[in-house]
Enzyme design. Sequence first.
Site, mmCIF file in Angstrom:
data_model
loop_
_atom_site.group_PDB
_atom_site.id
_atom_site.type_symbol
_atom_site.label_atom_id
_atom_site.label_comp_id
_atom_site.label_asym_id
_atom_site.label_seq_id
_atom_site.Cartn_x
_atom_site.Cartn_y
_atom_site.Cartn_z
ATOM 1 N N GLU A 102 27.109 10.103 38.126
ATOM 2 C CA GLU A 102 27.656 9.018 37.323
ATOM 3 C C GLU A 102 28.556 8.197 38.228
ATOM 4 O O GLU A 102 29.024 8.685 39.264
ATOM 5 C CB GLU A 102 28.460 9.538 36.132
ATOM 6 C CG GLU A 102 29.852 10.026 36.498
ATOM 7 C CD GLU A 102 29.891 11.481 36.919
ATOM 8 O OE1 GLU A 102 29.027 12.236 36.447
ATOM 9 O OE2 GLU A 102 30.773 11.854 37.706
ATOM 10 N N SER A 110 41.070 5.656 53.765
ATOM 11 C CA SER A 110 39.863 6.184 53.106
ATOM 12 C C SER A 110 38.689 5.215 53.111
ATOM 13 O O SER A 110 37.540 5.636 53.059
ATOM 14 C CB SER A 110 40.189 6.602 51.677
ATOM 15 O OG SER A 110 40.808 5.550 50.966
ATOM 16 N N LYS A 147 33.421 8.691 51.093
ATOM 17 C CA LYS A 147 32.572 9.290 50.054
ATOM 18 C C LYS A 147 31.257 9.858 50.602
ATOM 19 O O LYS A 147 30.718 10.811 50.064
ATOM 20 C CB LYS A 147 32.284 8.262 48.969
ATOM 21 C CG LYS A 147 33.494 8.029 48.066
ATOM 22 C CD LYS A 147 33.088 7.303 46.792
ATOM 23 C CE LYS A 147 34.198 7.347 45.764
ATOM 24 N NZ LYS A 147 35.352 6.496 46.125
#
Length: 397
Positions: A105, A371, A83
């Site tokens: 958010e 990931s 991320k």
Amino acid sequence: MKRYFGIYGGQFVSETLIRVLKELEEAFREFKKDKKANEELKNYLKNYAGRPTPLYFAKNLSSSLNTRIFIKREDLLHSGAHKLNNTLGQIILAKFMGKKRIVAETGAGQHGVATATAAALLGMECVVYMGKKDAERQRPNLLRMKLLGAEVRIVNKGSMTLKSAINEALRDWVKNVKTTHYLIGSVVGPYPFPSIVAYFQSVIGKEAKRQILKMEGALPDSVIACVGGGSNAIGIFSGFINDKNVELYGIEAGGESLELGKHSAALTKGRVGILHGAISYLLQDEFGQISKVHSISAGLDYPGVGPQHSYLKDTGRVKYDVCFDKEAIEGFKLLSRLEGIIPALESSHVLGYLIKNKHKFQNKTIIVNLSGRGDKDLPIIENIGLFDDINKQLVNL
Ligand SMILES: *Cc1c(COP(=O)(O)O)cnc(C)c1O
């Protein structure tokens, strides 16, 4: 940059937002050409985040499944998942646009933490909206965001989860657009967000291709990634999408059961509709209301999927399938045991899928996009009884 992928994507938002999105699109075009901004991003990715991440040949896992598995180690990126590639990129883009403030958010909190991390580094004011229910369920991430200096605004409206948090973040953005950038966490939302996030995650695919060619002198047979909104998958696929002989697999969360609707497999089980300003496959009931989603991994728990994935499904370039909670846990255990790598439950869906389908991959060369790392998931694993023996010992002492 594409406004539509086939029939998917677009900008289904209010008129005020159309203008704001146009401004973002133009700024992003300039940003991509700007040497200084791109150097800055490259420098942070290398010296702060730890890129390039290794491509690791998993010898033990490979012999156990009779395949050749290379693991792209996004779990080793600073803050523990892919991320950060996107949040660092978008915050440098926001600075380039002269913005001083970030809104985001978060559902499970992972995107909120990655945003707060990059905002702390680059000295940006950061406001994260989080539904009350999510804030209670994901307390460690709430505390992390606070430590990193973000202002967390708890949303006590509507579903009190991601959906209400998105509405509040968008409202904030429209009101404060002169100073504020809205940082979306996956390849979702109205154009140009899917293209922006894909651009910042494409570094995964570029590196992986260079690395596999160097190690093997050939492309892999298959590349596999998990799909929530779809950003880590688009990131690694982008390196191989034009290599027609490389099979691409996207694995969604099958949850407990597809039949009972307890899953979050938007591509496998969804229908075409509009969510977060774009057309894509999504999970909805017969009246078009967004369905409740379920997955053991918080990061895959999203009712929609990025528009490019919907297109790649229809064209058949990527094969999408599911991995159930139970199978993901098998993957989680196997990688920990055999390689000493504790994977995120999200990434464990890829491993669970490989275990279940090992006959299909015999003697093939595969790249698995790992990931994220799994430390964050230990409470969930404990809840399903994996540590009962040690807990019993402790009680009996
Ligand atoms: C958020 C997250 C995902 C899912 O997001 P994508 O946009 O589909 O990549 C997958 N794995 C990890 C570790 C995550 O944190």
